[in-house]
Design an enzyme around this catalytic site. Sequence first.
Site, short mmCIF file in Angstrom:
data_model
loop_
_atom_site.label_atom_id
_atom_site.label_comp_id
_atom_site.label_asym_id
_atom_site.label_seq_id
_atom_site.Cartn_x
_atom_site.Cartn_y
_atom_site.Cartn_z
N ARG A 60 0.84 -1.21 0.00
CA ARG A 60 0.00 0.00 0.00
C ARG A 60 0.86 1.25 0.00
O ARG A 60 0.46 2.32 -0.47
CB ARG A 60 -0.96 0.00 1.20
CG ARG A 60 -1.75 1.29 1.33
CD ARG A 60 -3.04 1.15 2.13
NE ARG A 60 -2.91 0.44 3.38
CZ ARG A 60 -2.35 0.93 4.48
NH1 ARG A 60 -1.84 2.14 4.49
NH2 ARG A 60 -2.30 0.21 5.58
N TYR A 113 -14.47 17.39 -15.87
CA TYR A 113 -15.03 16.05 -15.70
C TYR A 113 -16.03 16.05 -14.52
O TYR A 113 -15.71 16.51 -13.42
CB TYR A 113 -13.87 15.08 -15.46
CG TYR A 113 -14.28 13.67 -15.19
CD1 TYR A 113 -15.02 12.95 -16.13
CD2 TYR A 113 -13.94 13.04 -14.01
CE1 TYR A 113 -15.39 11.64 -15.89
CE2 TYR A 113 -14.31 11.73 -13.75
CZ TYR A 113 -15.04 11.04 -14.70
OH TYR A 113 -15.41 9.75 -14.46
N ASP A 186 -5.90 18.57 -14.77
CA ASP A 186 -6.23 17.25 -15.28
C ASP A 186 -5.79 17.26 -16.75
O ASP A 186 -6.39 17.91 -17.59
CB ASP A 186 -7.74 16.98 -15.16
CG ASP A 186 -8.12 15.59 -15.67
OD1 ASP A 186 -7.36 15.03 -16.47
OD2 ASP A 186 -9.19 15.09 -15.27
N LYS A 211 -7.17 5.96 -19.48
CA LYS A 211 -7.45 6.40 -20.85
C LYS A 211 -6.23 6.12 -21.75
O LYS A 211 -5.86 4.98 -21.88
CB LYS A 211 -7.83 7.88 -20.85
CG LYS A 211 -8.94 8.22 -19.83
CD LYS A 211 -10.26 7.59 -20.22
CE LYS A 211 -11.43 8.01 -19.38
NZ LYS A 211 -11.69 7.22 -18.19
C1 LIG Z 1 -11.03 13.92 -18.01
C2 LIG Z 1 -11.16 12.79 -17.02
N1 LIG Z 1 -10.51 12.88 -15.85
C3 LIG Z 1 -10.62 11.91 -14.92
C4 LIG Z 1 -11.40 10.80 -15.12
C5 LIG Z 1 -11.55 9.77 -14.02
O1 LIG Z 1 -10.66 8.72 -14.20
P1 LIG Z 1 -10.94 7.23 -13.67
O2 LIG Z 1 -12.11 6.71 -14.43
O3 LIG Z 1 -9.65 6.51 -13.97
O4 LIG Z 1 -11.21 7.31 -12.20
C6 LIG Z 1 -12.08 10.64 -16.34
C7 LIG Z 1 -12.88 9.42 -16.59
O5 LIG Z 1 -13.64 9.31 -17.54
C8 LIG Z 1 -11.97 11.68 -17.30
O6 LIG Z 1 -12.64 11.62 -18.47
#
Ligand SMILES: Cc1ncc(COP(=O)(O)O)c(C=O)c1O
Length: 397
Positions: A60, A113, A186, A211
């Site tokens: 962890r 998001y 992000d 992704k």
């Molecule tokens: C732009 C963006 N940031 C963060 C995330 C969240 O990531 P995770 O699904 O790996 O938790 C997503 C998920 O679709 C996303 O599209």
Amino acid sequence: MKSSDNFDLATLLCHDDEAYAKNQGAVVPPIFQNSLFTFPDWDAIDEAFSQPARAAIYTRGNNPTVGITEEKLARLAGAEKARLFASGMAAITSAILHCVSAGGHIITIRNIYGPAQNFMRQYLYTKFGITTTFVSGTDIQEFRDVIQSNTQLIYLESPASITFELQDLTEVAALARSQGIKTVIDNTLATPLGQQPLSLGIDLEVHSASKYLGGHSDLVCGVVMGAKEDIEAISLKEQAWLGAKMAPFEAWLLLRSLRSFPARMQMHAANAKEIASFLESHAGVKKVYYPGLDSFPQKELAMRQMRQFSGLMSVELATQDIQQVKTFVDSLKLFKLGVSWGGHESLVYAPLISYLREMGELAFRASGIPAGLIRLSIGLESVADLKHDLTQSLTDL
Ligand SMILES: Cc1ncc(COP(=O)(O)O)c(C=O)c1O
């Protein structure tokens, strides 16, 4: 011969001399699939406890397979350090919690998001009284206008989800630094090959590695990257206490994905550019949102701060008829219908599906949101086959 310090990224991602030497020359490092590490004596474990951000004691905290992958990611983003998490959301919430405290204030972008937005708007507000101001993010003055004495964080997403607006990262970073405010971005949509926010002055870069970094739709994980001081603090607090560390097998899969990352991104970008141009000139399409197009409203900024574009785009169909939008989505054969993106396979998603669930049809019609907005994730298939699929589906309208 170049030294490993100045190899190009594609070379760095394919090789790992240190791991070869340690593991009998194995071309792929082994998976340390164990929860704990044992020590020969008291002094040895005591010494390990003195380096909690580095020593492998319990998975962890630290694990060698995860560690190798974190080092590769840090090199890729030009970061001092990277830390892997069990999901993108775990990385996002940990980075945000690192920057804020009770009673603080966050400035962010309207089209980030959704779950990240809800975390700030709902969770941080009700639990800790942290308020959030949302701006479009396309003009630096908007940020200046809403800074408060308790502003602790500017949280960015550029390009932003669905609508692809960009923020000028150099300008926002300079403004935030001058006011002692932390910045987090992000960077999932752009990827570290498409945009290097840390080099423009942003403090922390987060990704959903589920992704493009993972790229094969077979793992869920996230990463936070930045200065050693910030990443070690996050490792020892938000990650250690919330416990959302990435597992070794997931890290091993991600390491595999990174070897083909530059090649995959080139093909995603080339396929997407061709499809975006094709759709833009199709009579069944009103508008295409893709930063690589000449018609993109912030083209000059995109060329200045981005190096490459990805495979993600939004498309507004000419029709606003809900039934016709549904017919378009259901007629696609190669494009699969699903929520994620960034994998080898092409995907379609209509935000309308979520809006109708959340608001109902009447409220949706009153909201003014275009019904024909569709997200396409362009995969690694033959671009001719993808165009053919879109053409037949648009003809059905
Ligand atoms: C732009 C963006 N940031 C963060 C995330 C969240 O990531 P995770 O699904 O790996 O938790 C997503 C998920 O679709 C996303 O599209």
